[in-house]
Design an enzyme around this catalytic site. Sequence first.
Site, short mmCIF file in Angstrom:
data_model
loop_
_atom_site.label_atom_id
_atom_site.label_comp_id
_atom_site.label_asym_id
_atom_site.label_seq_id
_atom_site.Cartn_x
_atom_site.Cartn_y
_atom_site.Cartn_z
N GLU A 136 -22.45 85.94 -16.07
CA GLU A 136 -22.34 87.25 -15.40
C GLU A 136 -20.89 87.68 -15.52
OE1 GLU A 136 -24.83 88.93 -14.08
OE2 GLU A 136 -26.37 87.38 -14.18
N CYS A 156 -17.61 93.70 -9.63
CA CYS A 156 -18.00 93.80 -11.04
C CYS A 156 -18.80 95.08 -11.29
CB CYS A 156 -18.81 92.57 -11.46
SG CYS A 156 -20.22 92.25 -10.40
P1 NAD Z 1 -11.93 84.42 -14.67
O1 NAD Z 1 -12.78 84.46 -15.88
O2 NAD Z 1 -10.47 84.48 -14.84
O3 NAD Z 1 -12.22 83.08 -13.84
C1 NAD Z 1 -13.51 82.77 -13.37
C2 NAD Z 1 -13.61 81.27 -13.14
O4 NAD Z 1 -13.54 80.60 -14.39
C3 NAD Z 1 -12.50 80.68 -12.27
O5 NAD Z 1 -13.08 79.75 -11.39
C4 NAD Z 1 -11.62 79.98 -13.29
O6 NAD Z 1 -10.90 78.89 -12.77
C5 NAD Z 1 -12.66 79.50 -14.28
N1 NAD Z 1 -12.14 79.21 -15.63
C6 NAD Z 1 -11.07 79.74 -16.25
N2 NAD Z 1 -10.96 79.25 -17.50
C7 NAD Z 1 -11.98 78.41 -17.67
C8 NAD Z 1 -12.43 77.63 -18.77
N3 NAD Z 1 -11.80 77.65 -19.92
N4 NAD Z 1 -13.55 76.88 -18.60
C9 NAD Z 1 -14.22 76.88 -17.45
N5 NAD Z 1 -13.84 77.62 -16.36
C10 NAD Z 1 -12.75 78.37 -16.49
O7 NAD Z 1 -12.46 85.60 -13.75
P2 NAD Z 1 -11.84 86.11 -12.35
O8 NAD Z 1 -10.55 86.83 -12.64
O9 NAD Z 1 -11.84 85.01 -11.36
O10 NAD Z 1 -12.94 87.16 -11.86
C11 NAD Z 1 -12.92 88.53 -12.17
C12 NAD Z 1 -13.92 88.84 -13.26
O11 NAD Z 1 -15.22 88.42 -12.84
C13 NAD Z 1 -14.05 90.31 -13.55
O12 NAD Z 1 -14.09 90.50 -14.93
C14 NAD Z 1 -15.38 90.69 -12.92
O13 NAD Z 1 -16.01 91.80 -13.50
C15 NAD Z 1 -16.17 89.44 -13.13
N6 NAD Z 1 -17.30 89.37 -12.20
C16 NAD Z 1 -18.55 89.56 -12.70
C17 NAD Z 1 -19.65 89.55 -11.85
C18 NAD Z 1 -21.06 89.77 -12.36
O14 NAD Z 1 -21.98 89.52 -11.61
N7 NAD Z 1 -21.24 90.23 -13.59
C19 NAD Z 1 -19.45 89.34 -10.48
C20 NAD Z 1 -18.16 89.14 -10.01
C21 NAD Z 1 -17.08 89.16 -10.88
#
Ligand code: NAD
Length: 527
Positions: free
Chosen positions: A261, A295
């Site tokens: 997501e 999001c």
């Molecule tokens: P992010 O991708 O930076 O981080 C998300 C998670 O991934 C964190 O827990 C982080 O520690 C982990 N992570 C980072 N690198 C990783 C790797 N290489 N392997 C595994 N895990 C890793 O996202 P964010 O800044 O925390 O969140 C914001 C983003 O989330 C926005 O783009 C938003 O649109 C999206 N979002 C989407 C939805 C949806 O339902 N589509 C809902 C909420 C947020």
Amino acid sequence: MATTERTEAALRGDMASSEDAPAGAVPDRGTIRVENPATGQPVRTIDTIGPDAIPAMVARARAAQPGWEALGFQGRGRVLKRAQKWVVDHASRIVETIVSETGKTHEDAHVIEVAYAANAFGFWAGHAPKYLADEKVRSSNVFVAGRRLSVSYRPLGVIGIIGPWNYPLVNSFGDAIPALAAGNAVVLKPSEVTPLTSLLMAECMRECGLPEDVLQIAPGYGETGAALVDEVDMVMFTGSTRTGKKIAERAARTLTPVSLELGGKDPMIVLSDADLERAANAAVYYSMQNGGQTCISVERVYVEAPVYDEFVAKVQEKARKLRQGNPTGPGAVDVGAVTFAPQLDIVSGHVDDAREHGAKVLVGGHARGGEGQGRYYEPTVLVDVDHTMRAMTEETFGPTLPIMRVTDTEEAIRLANDSPFGLAASVWGKDVARAESVARRVEAGAVCVNDAQLNYLALELPMGGWKTSGMGVRHGAQGIRKYTRQQSLLVTRFAPKRDVHMFPYRKTTTRALGGLVRLLYGRGRRT
Ligand code: NAD
């Protein structure tokens, strides 16, 4: 990469594994210092779970899972329903925790996050038995006549959930609820920015009778998430498109299924017959609610020329009245803080880039706060925007509302679809049939007509992104079946000692069977 950039990238988790992170690039991966973004004050420092600890954690989850599965839907449902009551009884504590680590308003924490979780516990407890019940299947193929056919769903085992910072309850813990309802164990890695809510929910589940190790929380940075991908039976990821791609790549090494997501750039289309008062209220609310850090926020608006001026005037008036600041209690402010420090630079960058390319800032347009005062970006309305500007093409994830005039509906649809994202969208018009026909042409996983975001509350409706906004869905039957292995069963009770198609092959039998194929399908009718 400069050291500060590298540190920032590592903190965001861009450096997926410890091998990637140059020694000394990050000060301390052993702890997370949670800070209140609305005040700049420290909240709590917690120890992290490093990547090395993940295999043992998943092994404990694997050992605990069969006992949890054996409780059946009823036994598991009882725990989930107790958790539903716990969430309602402890709403204030949950709200305080969410507000302290995100800087969002009490309303965004209570009315959205707590209400979602309370609903979701009951929903999945009640719907899991239905969505995962054995299904009888009938086949039109005469060659399987007399056989009993069915599909059953069995839990996958251990689900790894990796979440973002913007909705620590809805989008991190929320996905654990259907995974648990299906009979899985879960290891949840919350965002390093907002780990406290997940830790609180683990306490909730323990008090409600969830057996030990069925749910474990792994607070940590990106490399902890990457290690989790290697160990679990399925990954449920919510976060940025960039990290989602890395996770898909890593999971491919072990052929581990993933559900992603990801980010969005949701368009709002205002048709010339729209109720402008409602559309303007909705545009301001759905772009600024949660500080625009949703999001499925409205991220860009296309308005048909005849109503553009009136719509913009209404939006401008409403956005000017928004109160922003430290959310000290219910009703204190409308818009809270920017949760994740680097996000402030992204939001500022998009607004500055739009200004440089000729956009006009009608409201806001500045970052506020400072050392020890929290960080904020003013609710901002932009006009004279177009698709040469990042504010119209990249995910801003802040309280900004860029509005663009379009000549007609066709231009609105073309521009709405001119995006690599396809998460959600909304179309506004009093002629509902016309608005719906526009909605069906928008390339997005969910589209609302005369509403926005509300589809997310209907847990019966699947929610998932098109294009680079995701793979797979949450909610609906697919939202729980993805946490299972599907098994097809064919059961034969009464049969001869040898079927006609079995060895030895004989010319006469082959001719007879060939004739049957011609009879059945030769006229192209039978399906
Ligand atoms: P992010 O991708 O930076 O981080 C998300 C998670 O991934 C964190 O827990 C982080 O520690 C982990 N992570 C980072 N690198 C990783 C790797 N290489 N392997 C595994 N895990 C890793 O996202 P964010 O800044 O925390 O969140 C914001 C983003 O989330 C926005 O783009 C938003 O649109 C999206 N979002 C989407 C939805 C949806 O339902 N589509 C809902 C909420 C947020």
